[in-house]
Write an enzyme that holds these catalytic residues in place. Structure first.
Site, short mmCIF file in Angstrom:
data_model
loop_
_atom_site.label_atom_id
_atom_site.label_comp_id
_atom_site.label_asym_id
_atom_site.label_seq_id
_atom_site.Cartn_x
_atom_site.Cartn_y
_atom_site.Cartn_z
N CYS B 111 -11.64 -5.53 -10.03
CA CYS B 111 -10.45 -5.29 -10.87
C CYS B 111 -9.18 -5.49 -10.04
O CYS B 111 -8.84 -6.64 -9.76
CB CYS B 111 -10.51 -3.94 -11.57
N SER B 112 -8.51 -4.41 -9.65
CA SER B 112 -7.21 -4.59 -9.00
C SER B 112 -6.88 -3.42 -8.09
O SER B 112 -5.71 -3.10 -7.90
CB SER B 112 -6.14 -4.70 -10.08
N CYS B 113 -7.89 -2.76 -7.51
CA CYS B 113 -7.66 -1.57 -6.70
C CYS B 113 -6.75 -1.89 -5.51
O CYS B 113 -6.96 -2.89 -4.82
CB CYS B 113 -8.99 -0.99 -6.24
#
Lengths: 223, 208
Positions: B111-113
């Site tokens: 995702c985009s952590c």
């Protein structure tokens, strides 16, 4: 789930294109979606892992066609509809067509600073000792749940080494299903690129993931 | 997610999205599920107050203060919190140090952590297919997209943020910065240096 979100090692996306002096948001609606998702997540109608699953749980064509904040919006709309908070018809007309549900813990202006500077730690007390130690050889299990997991496909079945131990953390796979936090030991597992990508891979490359204990087995066992 | 496409369609595309998001916000407000003033404050917080200057100050401090650097590496979350950098998406943090033989790079393939309290919100490229797919299989190629060429004998280490640990790369202090103040040093620490897709550059343009 084996969705389009699990991108590690996929070919064909082309070069990375950094934008010079990139703004934080590219449109007003992105600002509102960002804040709506953070605010709507506060009352506990869903947790972080349910929210992640709502974003990734869509046909690969849809996931890849949407921009980042379009995916956030789609995930939010899905969760609001599933829980009977806002119907699809209400989203369409932009006004309530039914009585609101009683929801506690609405994020208020006065509590933003305190809540967001505290954050939401996921570490929990341990109920049993860790199975693995730093330096142990392990293998990522070959699992393919259709539900939420944080074990990326590119490491499944591959051998690696325990490098760090981070304590017990909320386990996403059960938390996303509403089956409880079920805290599990969390490790950093380091893989040699040749074990991930084959003998031709860069021998000076190592890749790690953070993996919960149920994702791992001792490496001496057959995959 | 292709970037250029988004620009091509900006006009019609964005207005449709504006309408849809306004409709949703309006229902949520009328049903009492959100406080719009809280939304405004969240936007202000993450657009105006929190960004990579926070991380740059941390790196500069670690460059001039060995004792601080050791604490930062050993107890990152506590040490960052002591400077006021804590909170959402920075609850659990690890700091990984570049050396002359090791280059670290951070990605979230799923995702985009990203460590919000010290770097702010991630740029579009960090959240997009090209970076998320290639960082773990061809990081040297990704680095070339950023104009960074590492020597073949430098080990590359990629950290995929698959859990709630957030990673900050501590870049090497460039030669030629002896005697610089923390403020001067912070000015050459870019966001990309702390993700591991860039190296600190002296104003003259020489890579470290």
């Amino acid at each position: 789930m084996n969705g389009a979100h699990d991108m590690g090692g996929v070919h064909g996306f082309g070069p990375v294109l950094p934008e010079a002096n990139e703004p934080t948001f590219h449109a007003e609606w992105e600002r509102r979606v960002f804040a709506l998702v953070l605010a709507a997540g506060r009352p506990g109608q869903w947790n972080l892992d349910m929210a992640r699953f709502a974003r990734e749980n869509r046909p690969p064509t849809d996931y890849l066609a949407k921009s980042y904040y379009e995916i956030w919006l789609a995930g939010l709309e899905a969760m609001l509809a599933e829980r009977g908070l806002v119907s699809v018809d209400e989203m369409e007309v932009g006004r309530p067509l039914s009585e609101p549900k009683k929801v506690d813990g609405i994020l208020q202006h006065s509590s933003v600073e305190a809540i967001f500077s505290r954050g939401r730690p996921t570490e929990r007390p341990a109920s049993s000792p860790a199975r693995f130690r730093i330096g142990d050889r392990v293998r990522a299990k070959n699992i393919n749940p259709a539900t939420h997991t944080r074990l990326p496909r590119y490491v499944r079945g591959r051998p690696g080494i325990i490098e760090r131990l981070h304590g017990c953390h909320v386990f996403p796979d059960t938390n996303a299903l509403g089956q409880g936090e079920n805290p599990q030991w969390l490790y950093t597992v380091r893989f040699d690129a040749r074990d991930l990508w084959g003998p031709e891979a860069d021998q000076m490359l190592k890749v790690s993931v953070d993996a919960w204990e149920p994702y791992l087995e001792p490496a001496d066992r057959d995959p | 997610m292709p970037h250029e496409d988004e620009h091509d369609h900006e006009g019609s595309h964005l207005s449709e999205m504006e309408l849809r998001v306004r409709a949703l916000e309006s229902v949520l407000h009328q049903k009492g599920y959100i406080d719009p003033a809280a939304l405004d404050l969240l936007i202000e917080r993450y657009e105006k107050k929190i960004g990579p200057r926070n991380g740059a100050r941390v790196v500069a401090k670690a460059w001039v203060d060995q004792e601080f650097k050791q604490r930062l590496l050993a107890e990152p979350a506590q040490t960052l919190a002591s400077l006021g950098y804590a909170g959402m998406q920075g609850e659990h943090t690890a700091v990984v140090e570049n050396t002359s033989r090791l280059h670290n790079m951070v990605v979230c393939t799923l995702c985009s952590c990203y460590p919000w309290p010290i770097l702010g919100l991630p740029p579009v490229w960090y959240k997009s297919g090209p970076y998320r797919s290639r960082a773990v299989i061809d990081p040297r190629g990704v680095l070339r997209d950023f104009g960074v060429e590492l020597s073949a004998d430098t080990e590359v280490r990629v950290w995929d943020s698959t859990a709630e640990m957030r990673y900050l790369v501590l870049p090497m202090r460039p030669l030629g910065t002896e005697g610089w103040s923390e403020e001067q040093l912070a000015s050459i620490v870019t966001r990309d240096c702390m993700i591991g897709t860039g190296l600190p550059q002296l104003p003259g343009g020489t890579a470290s």
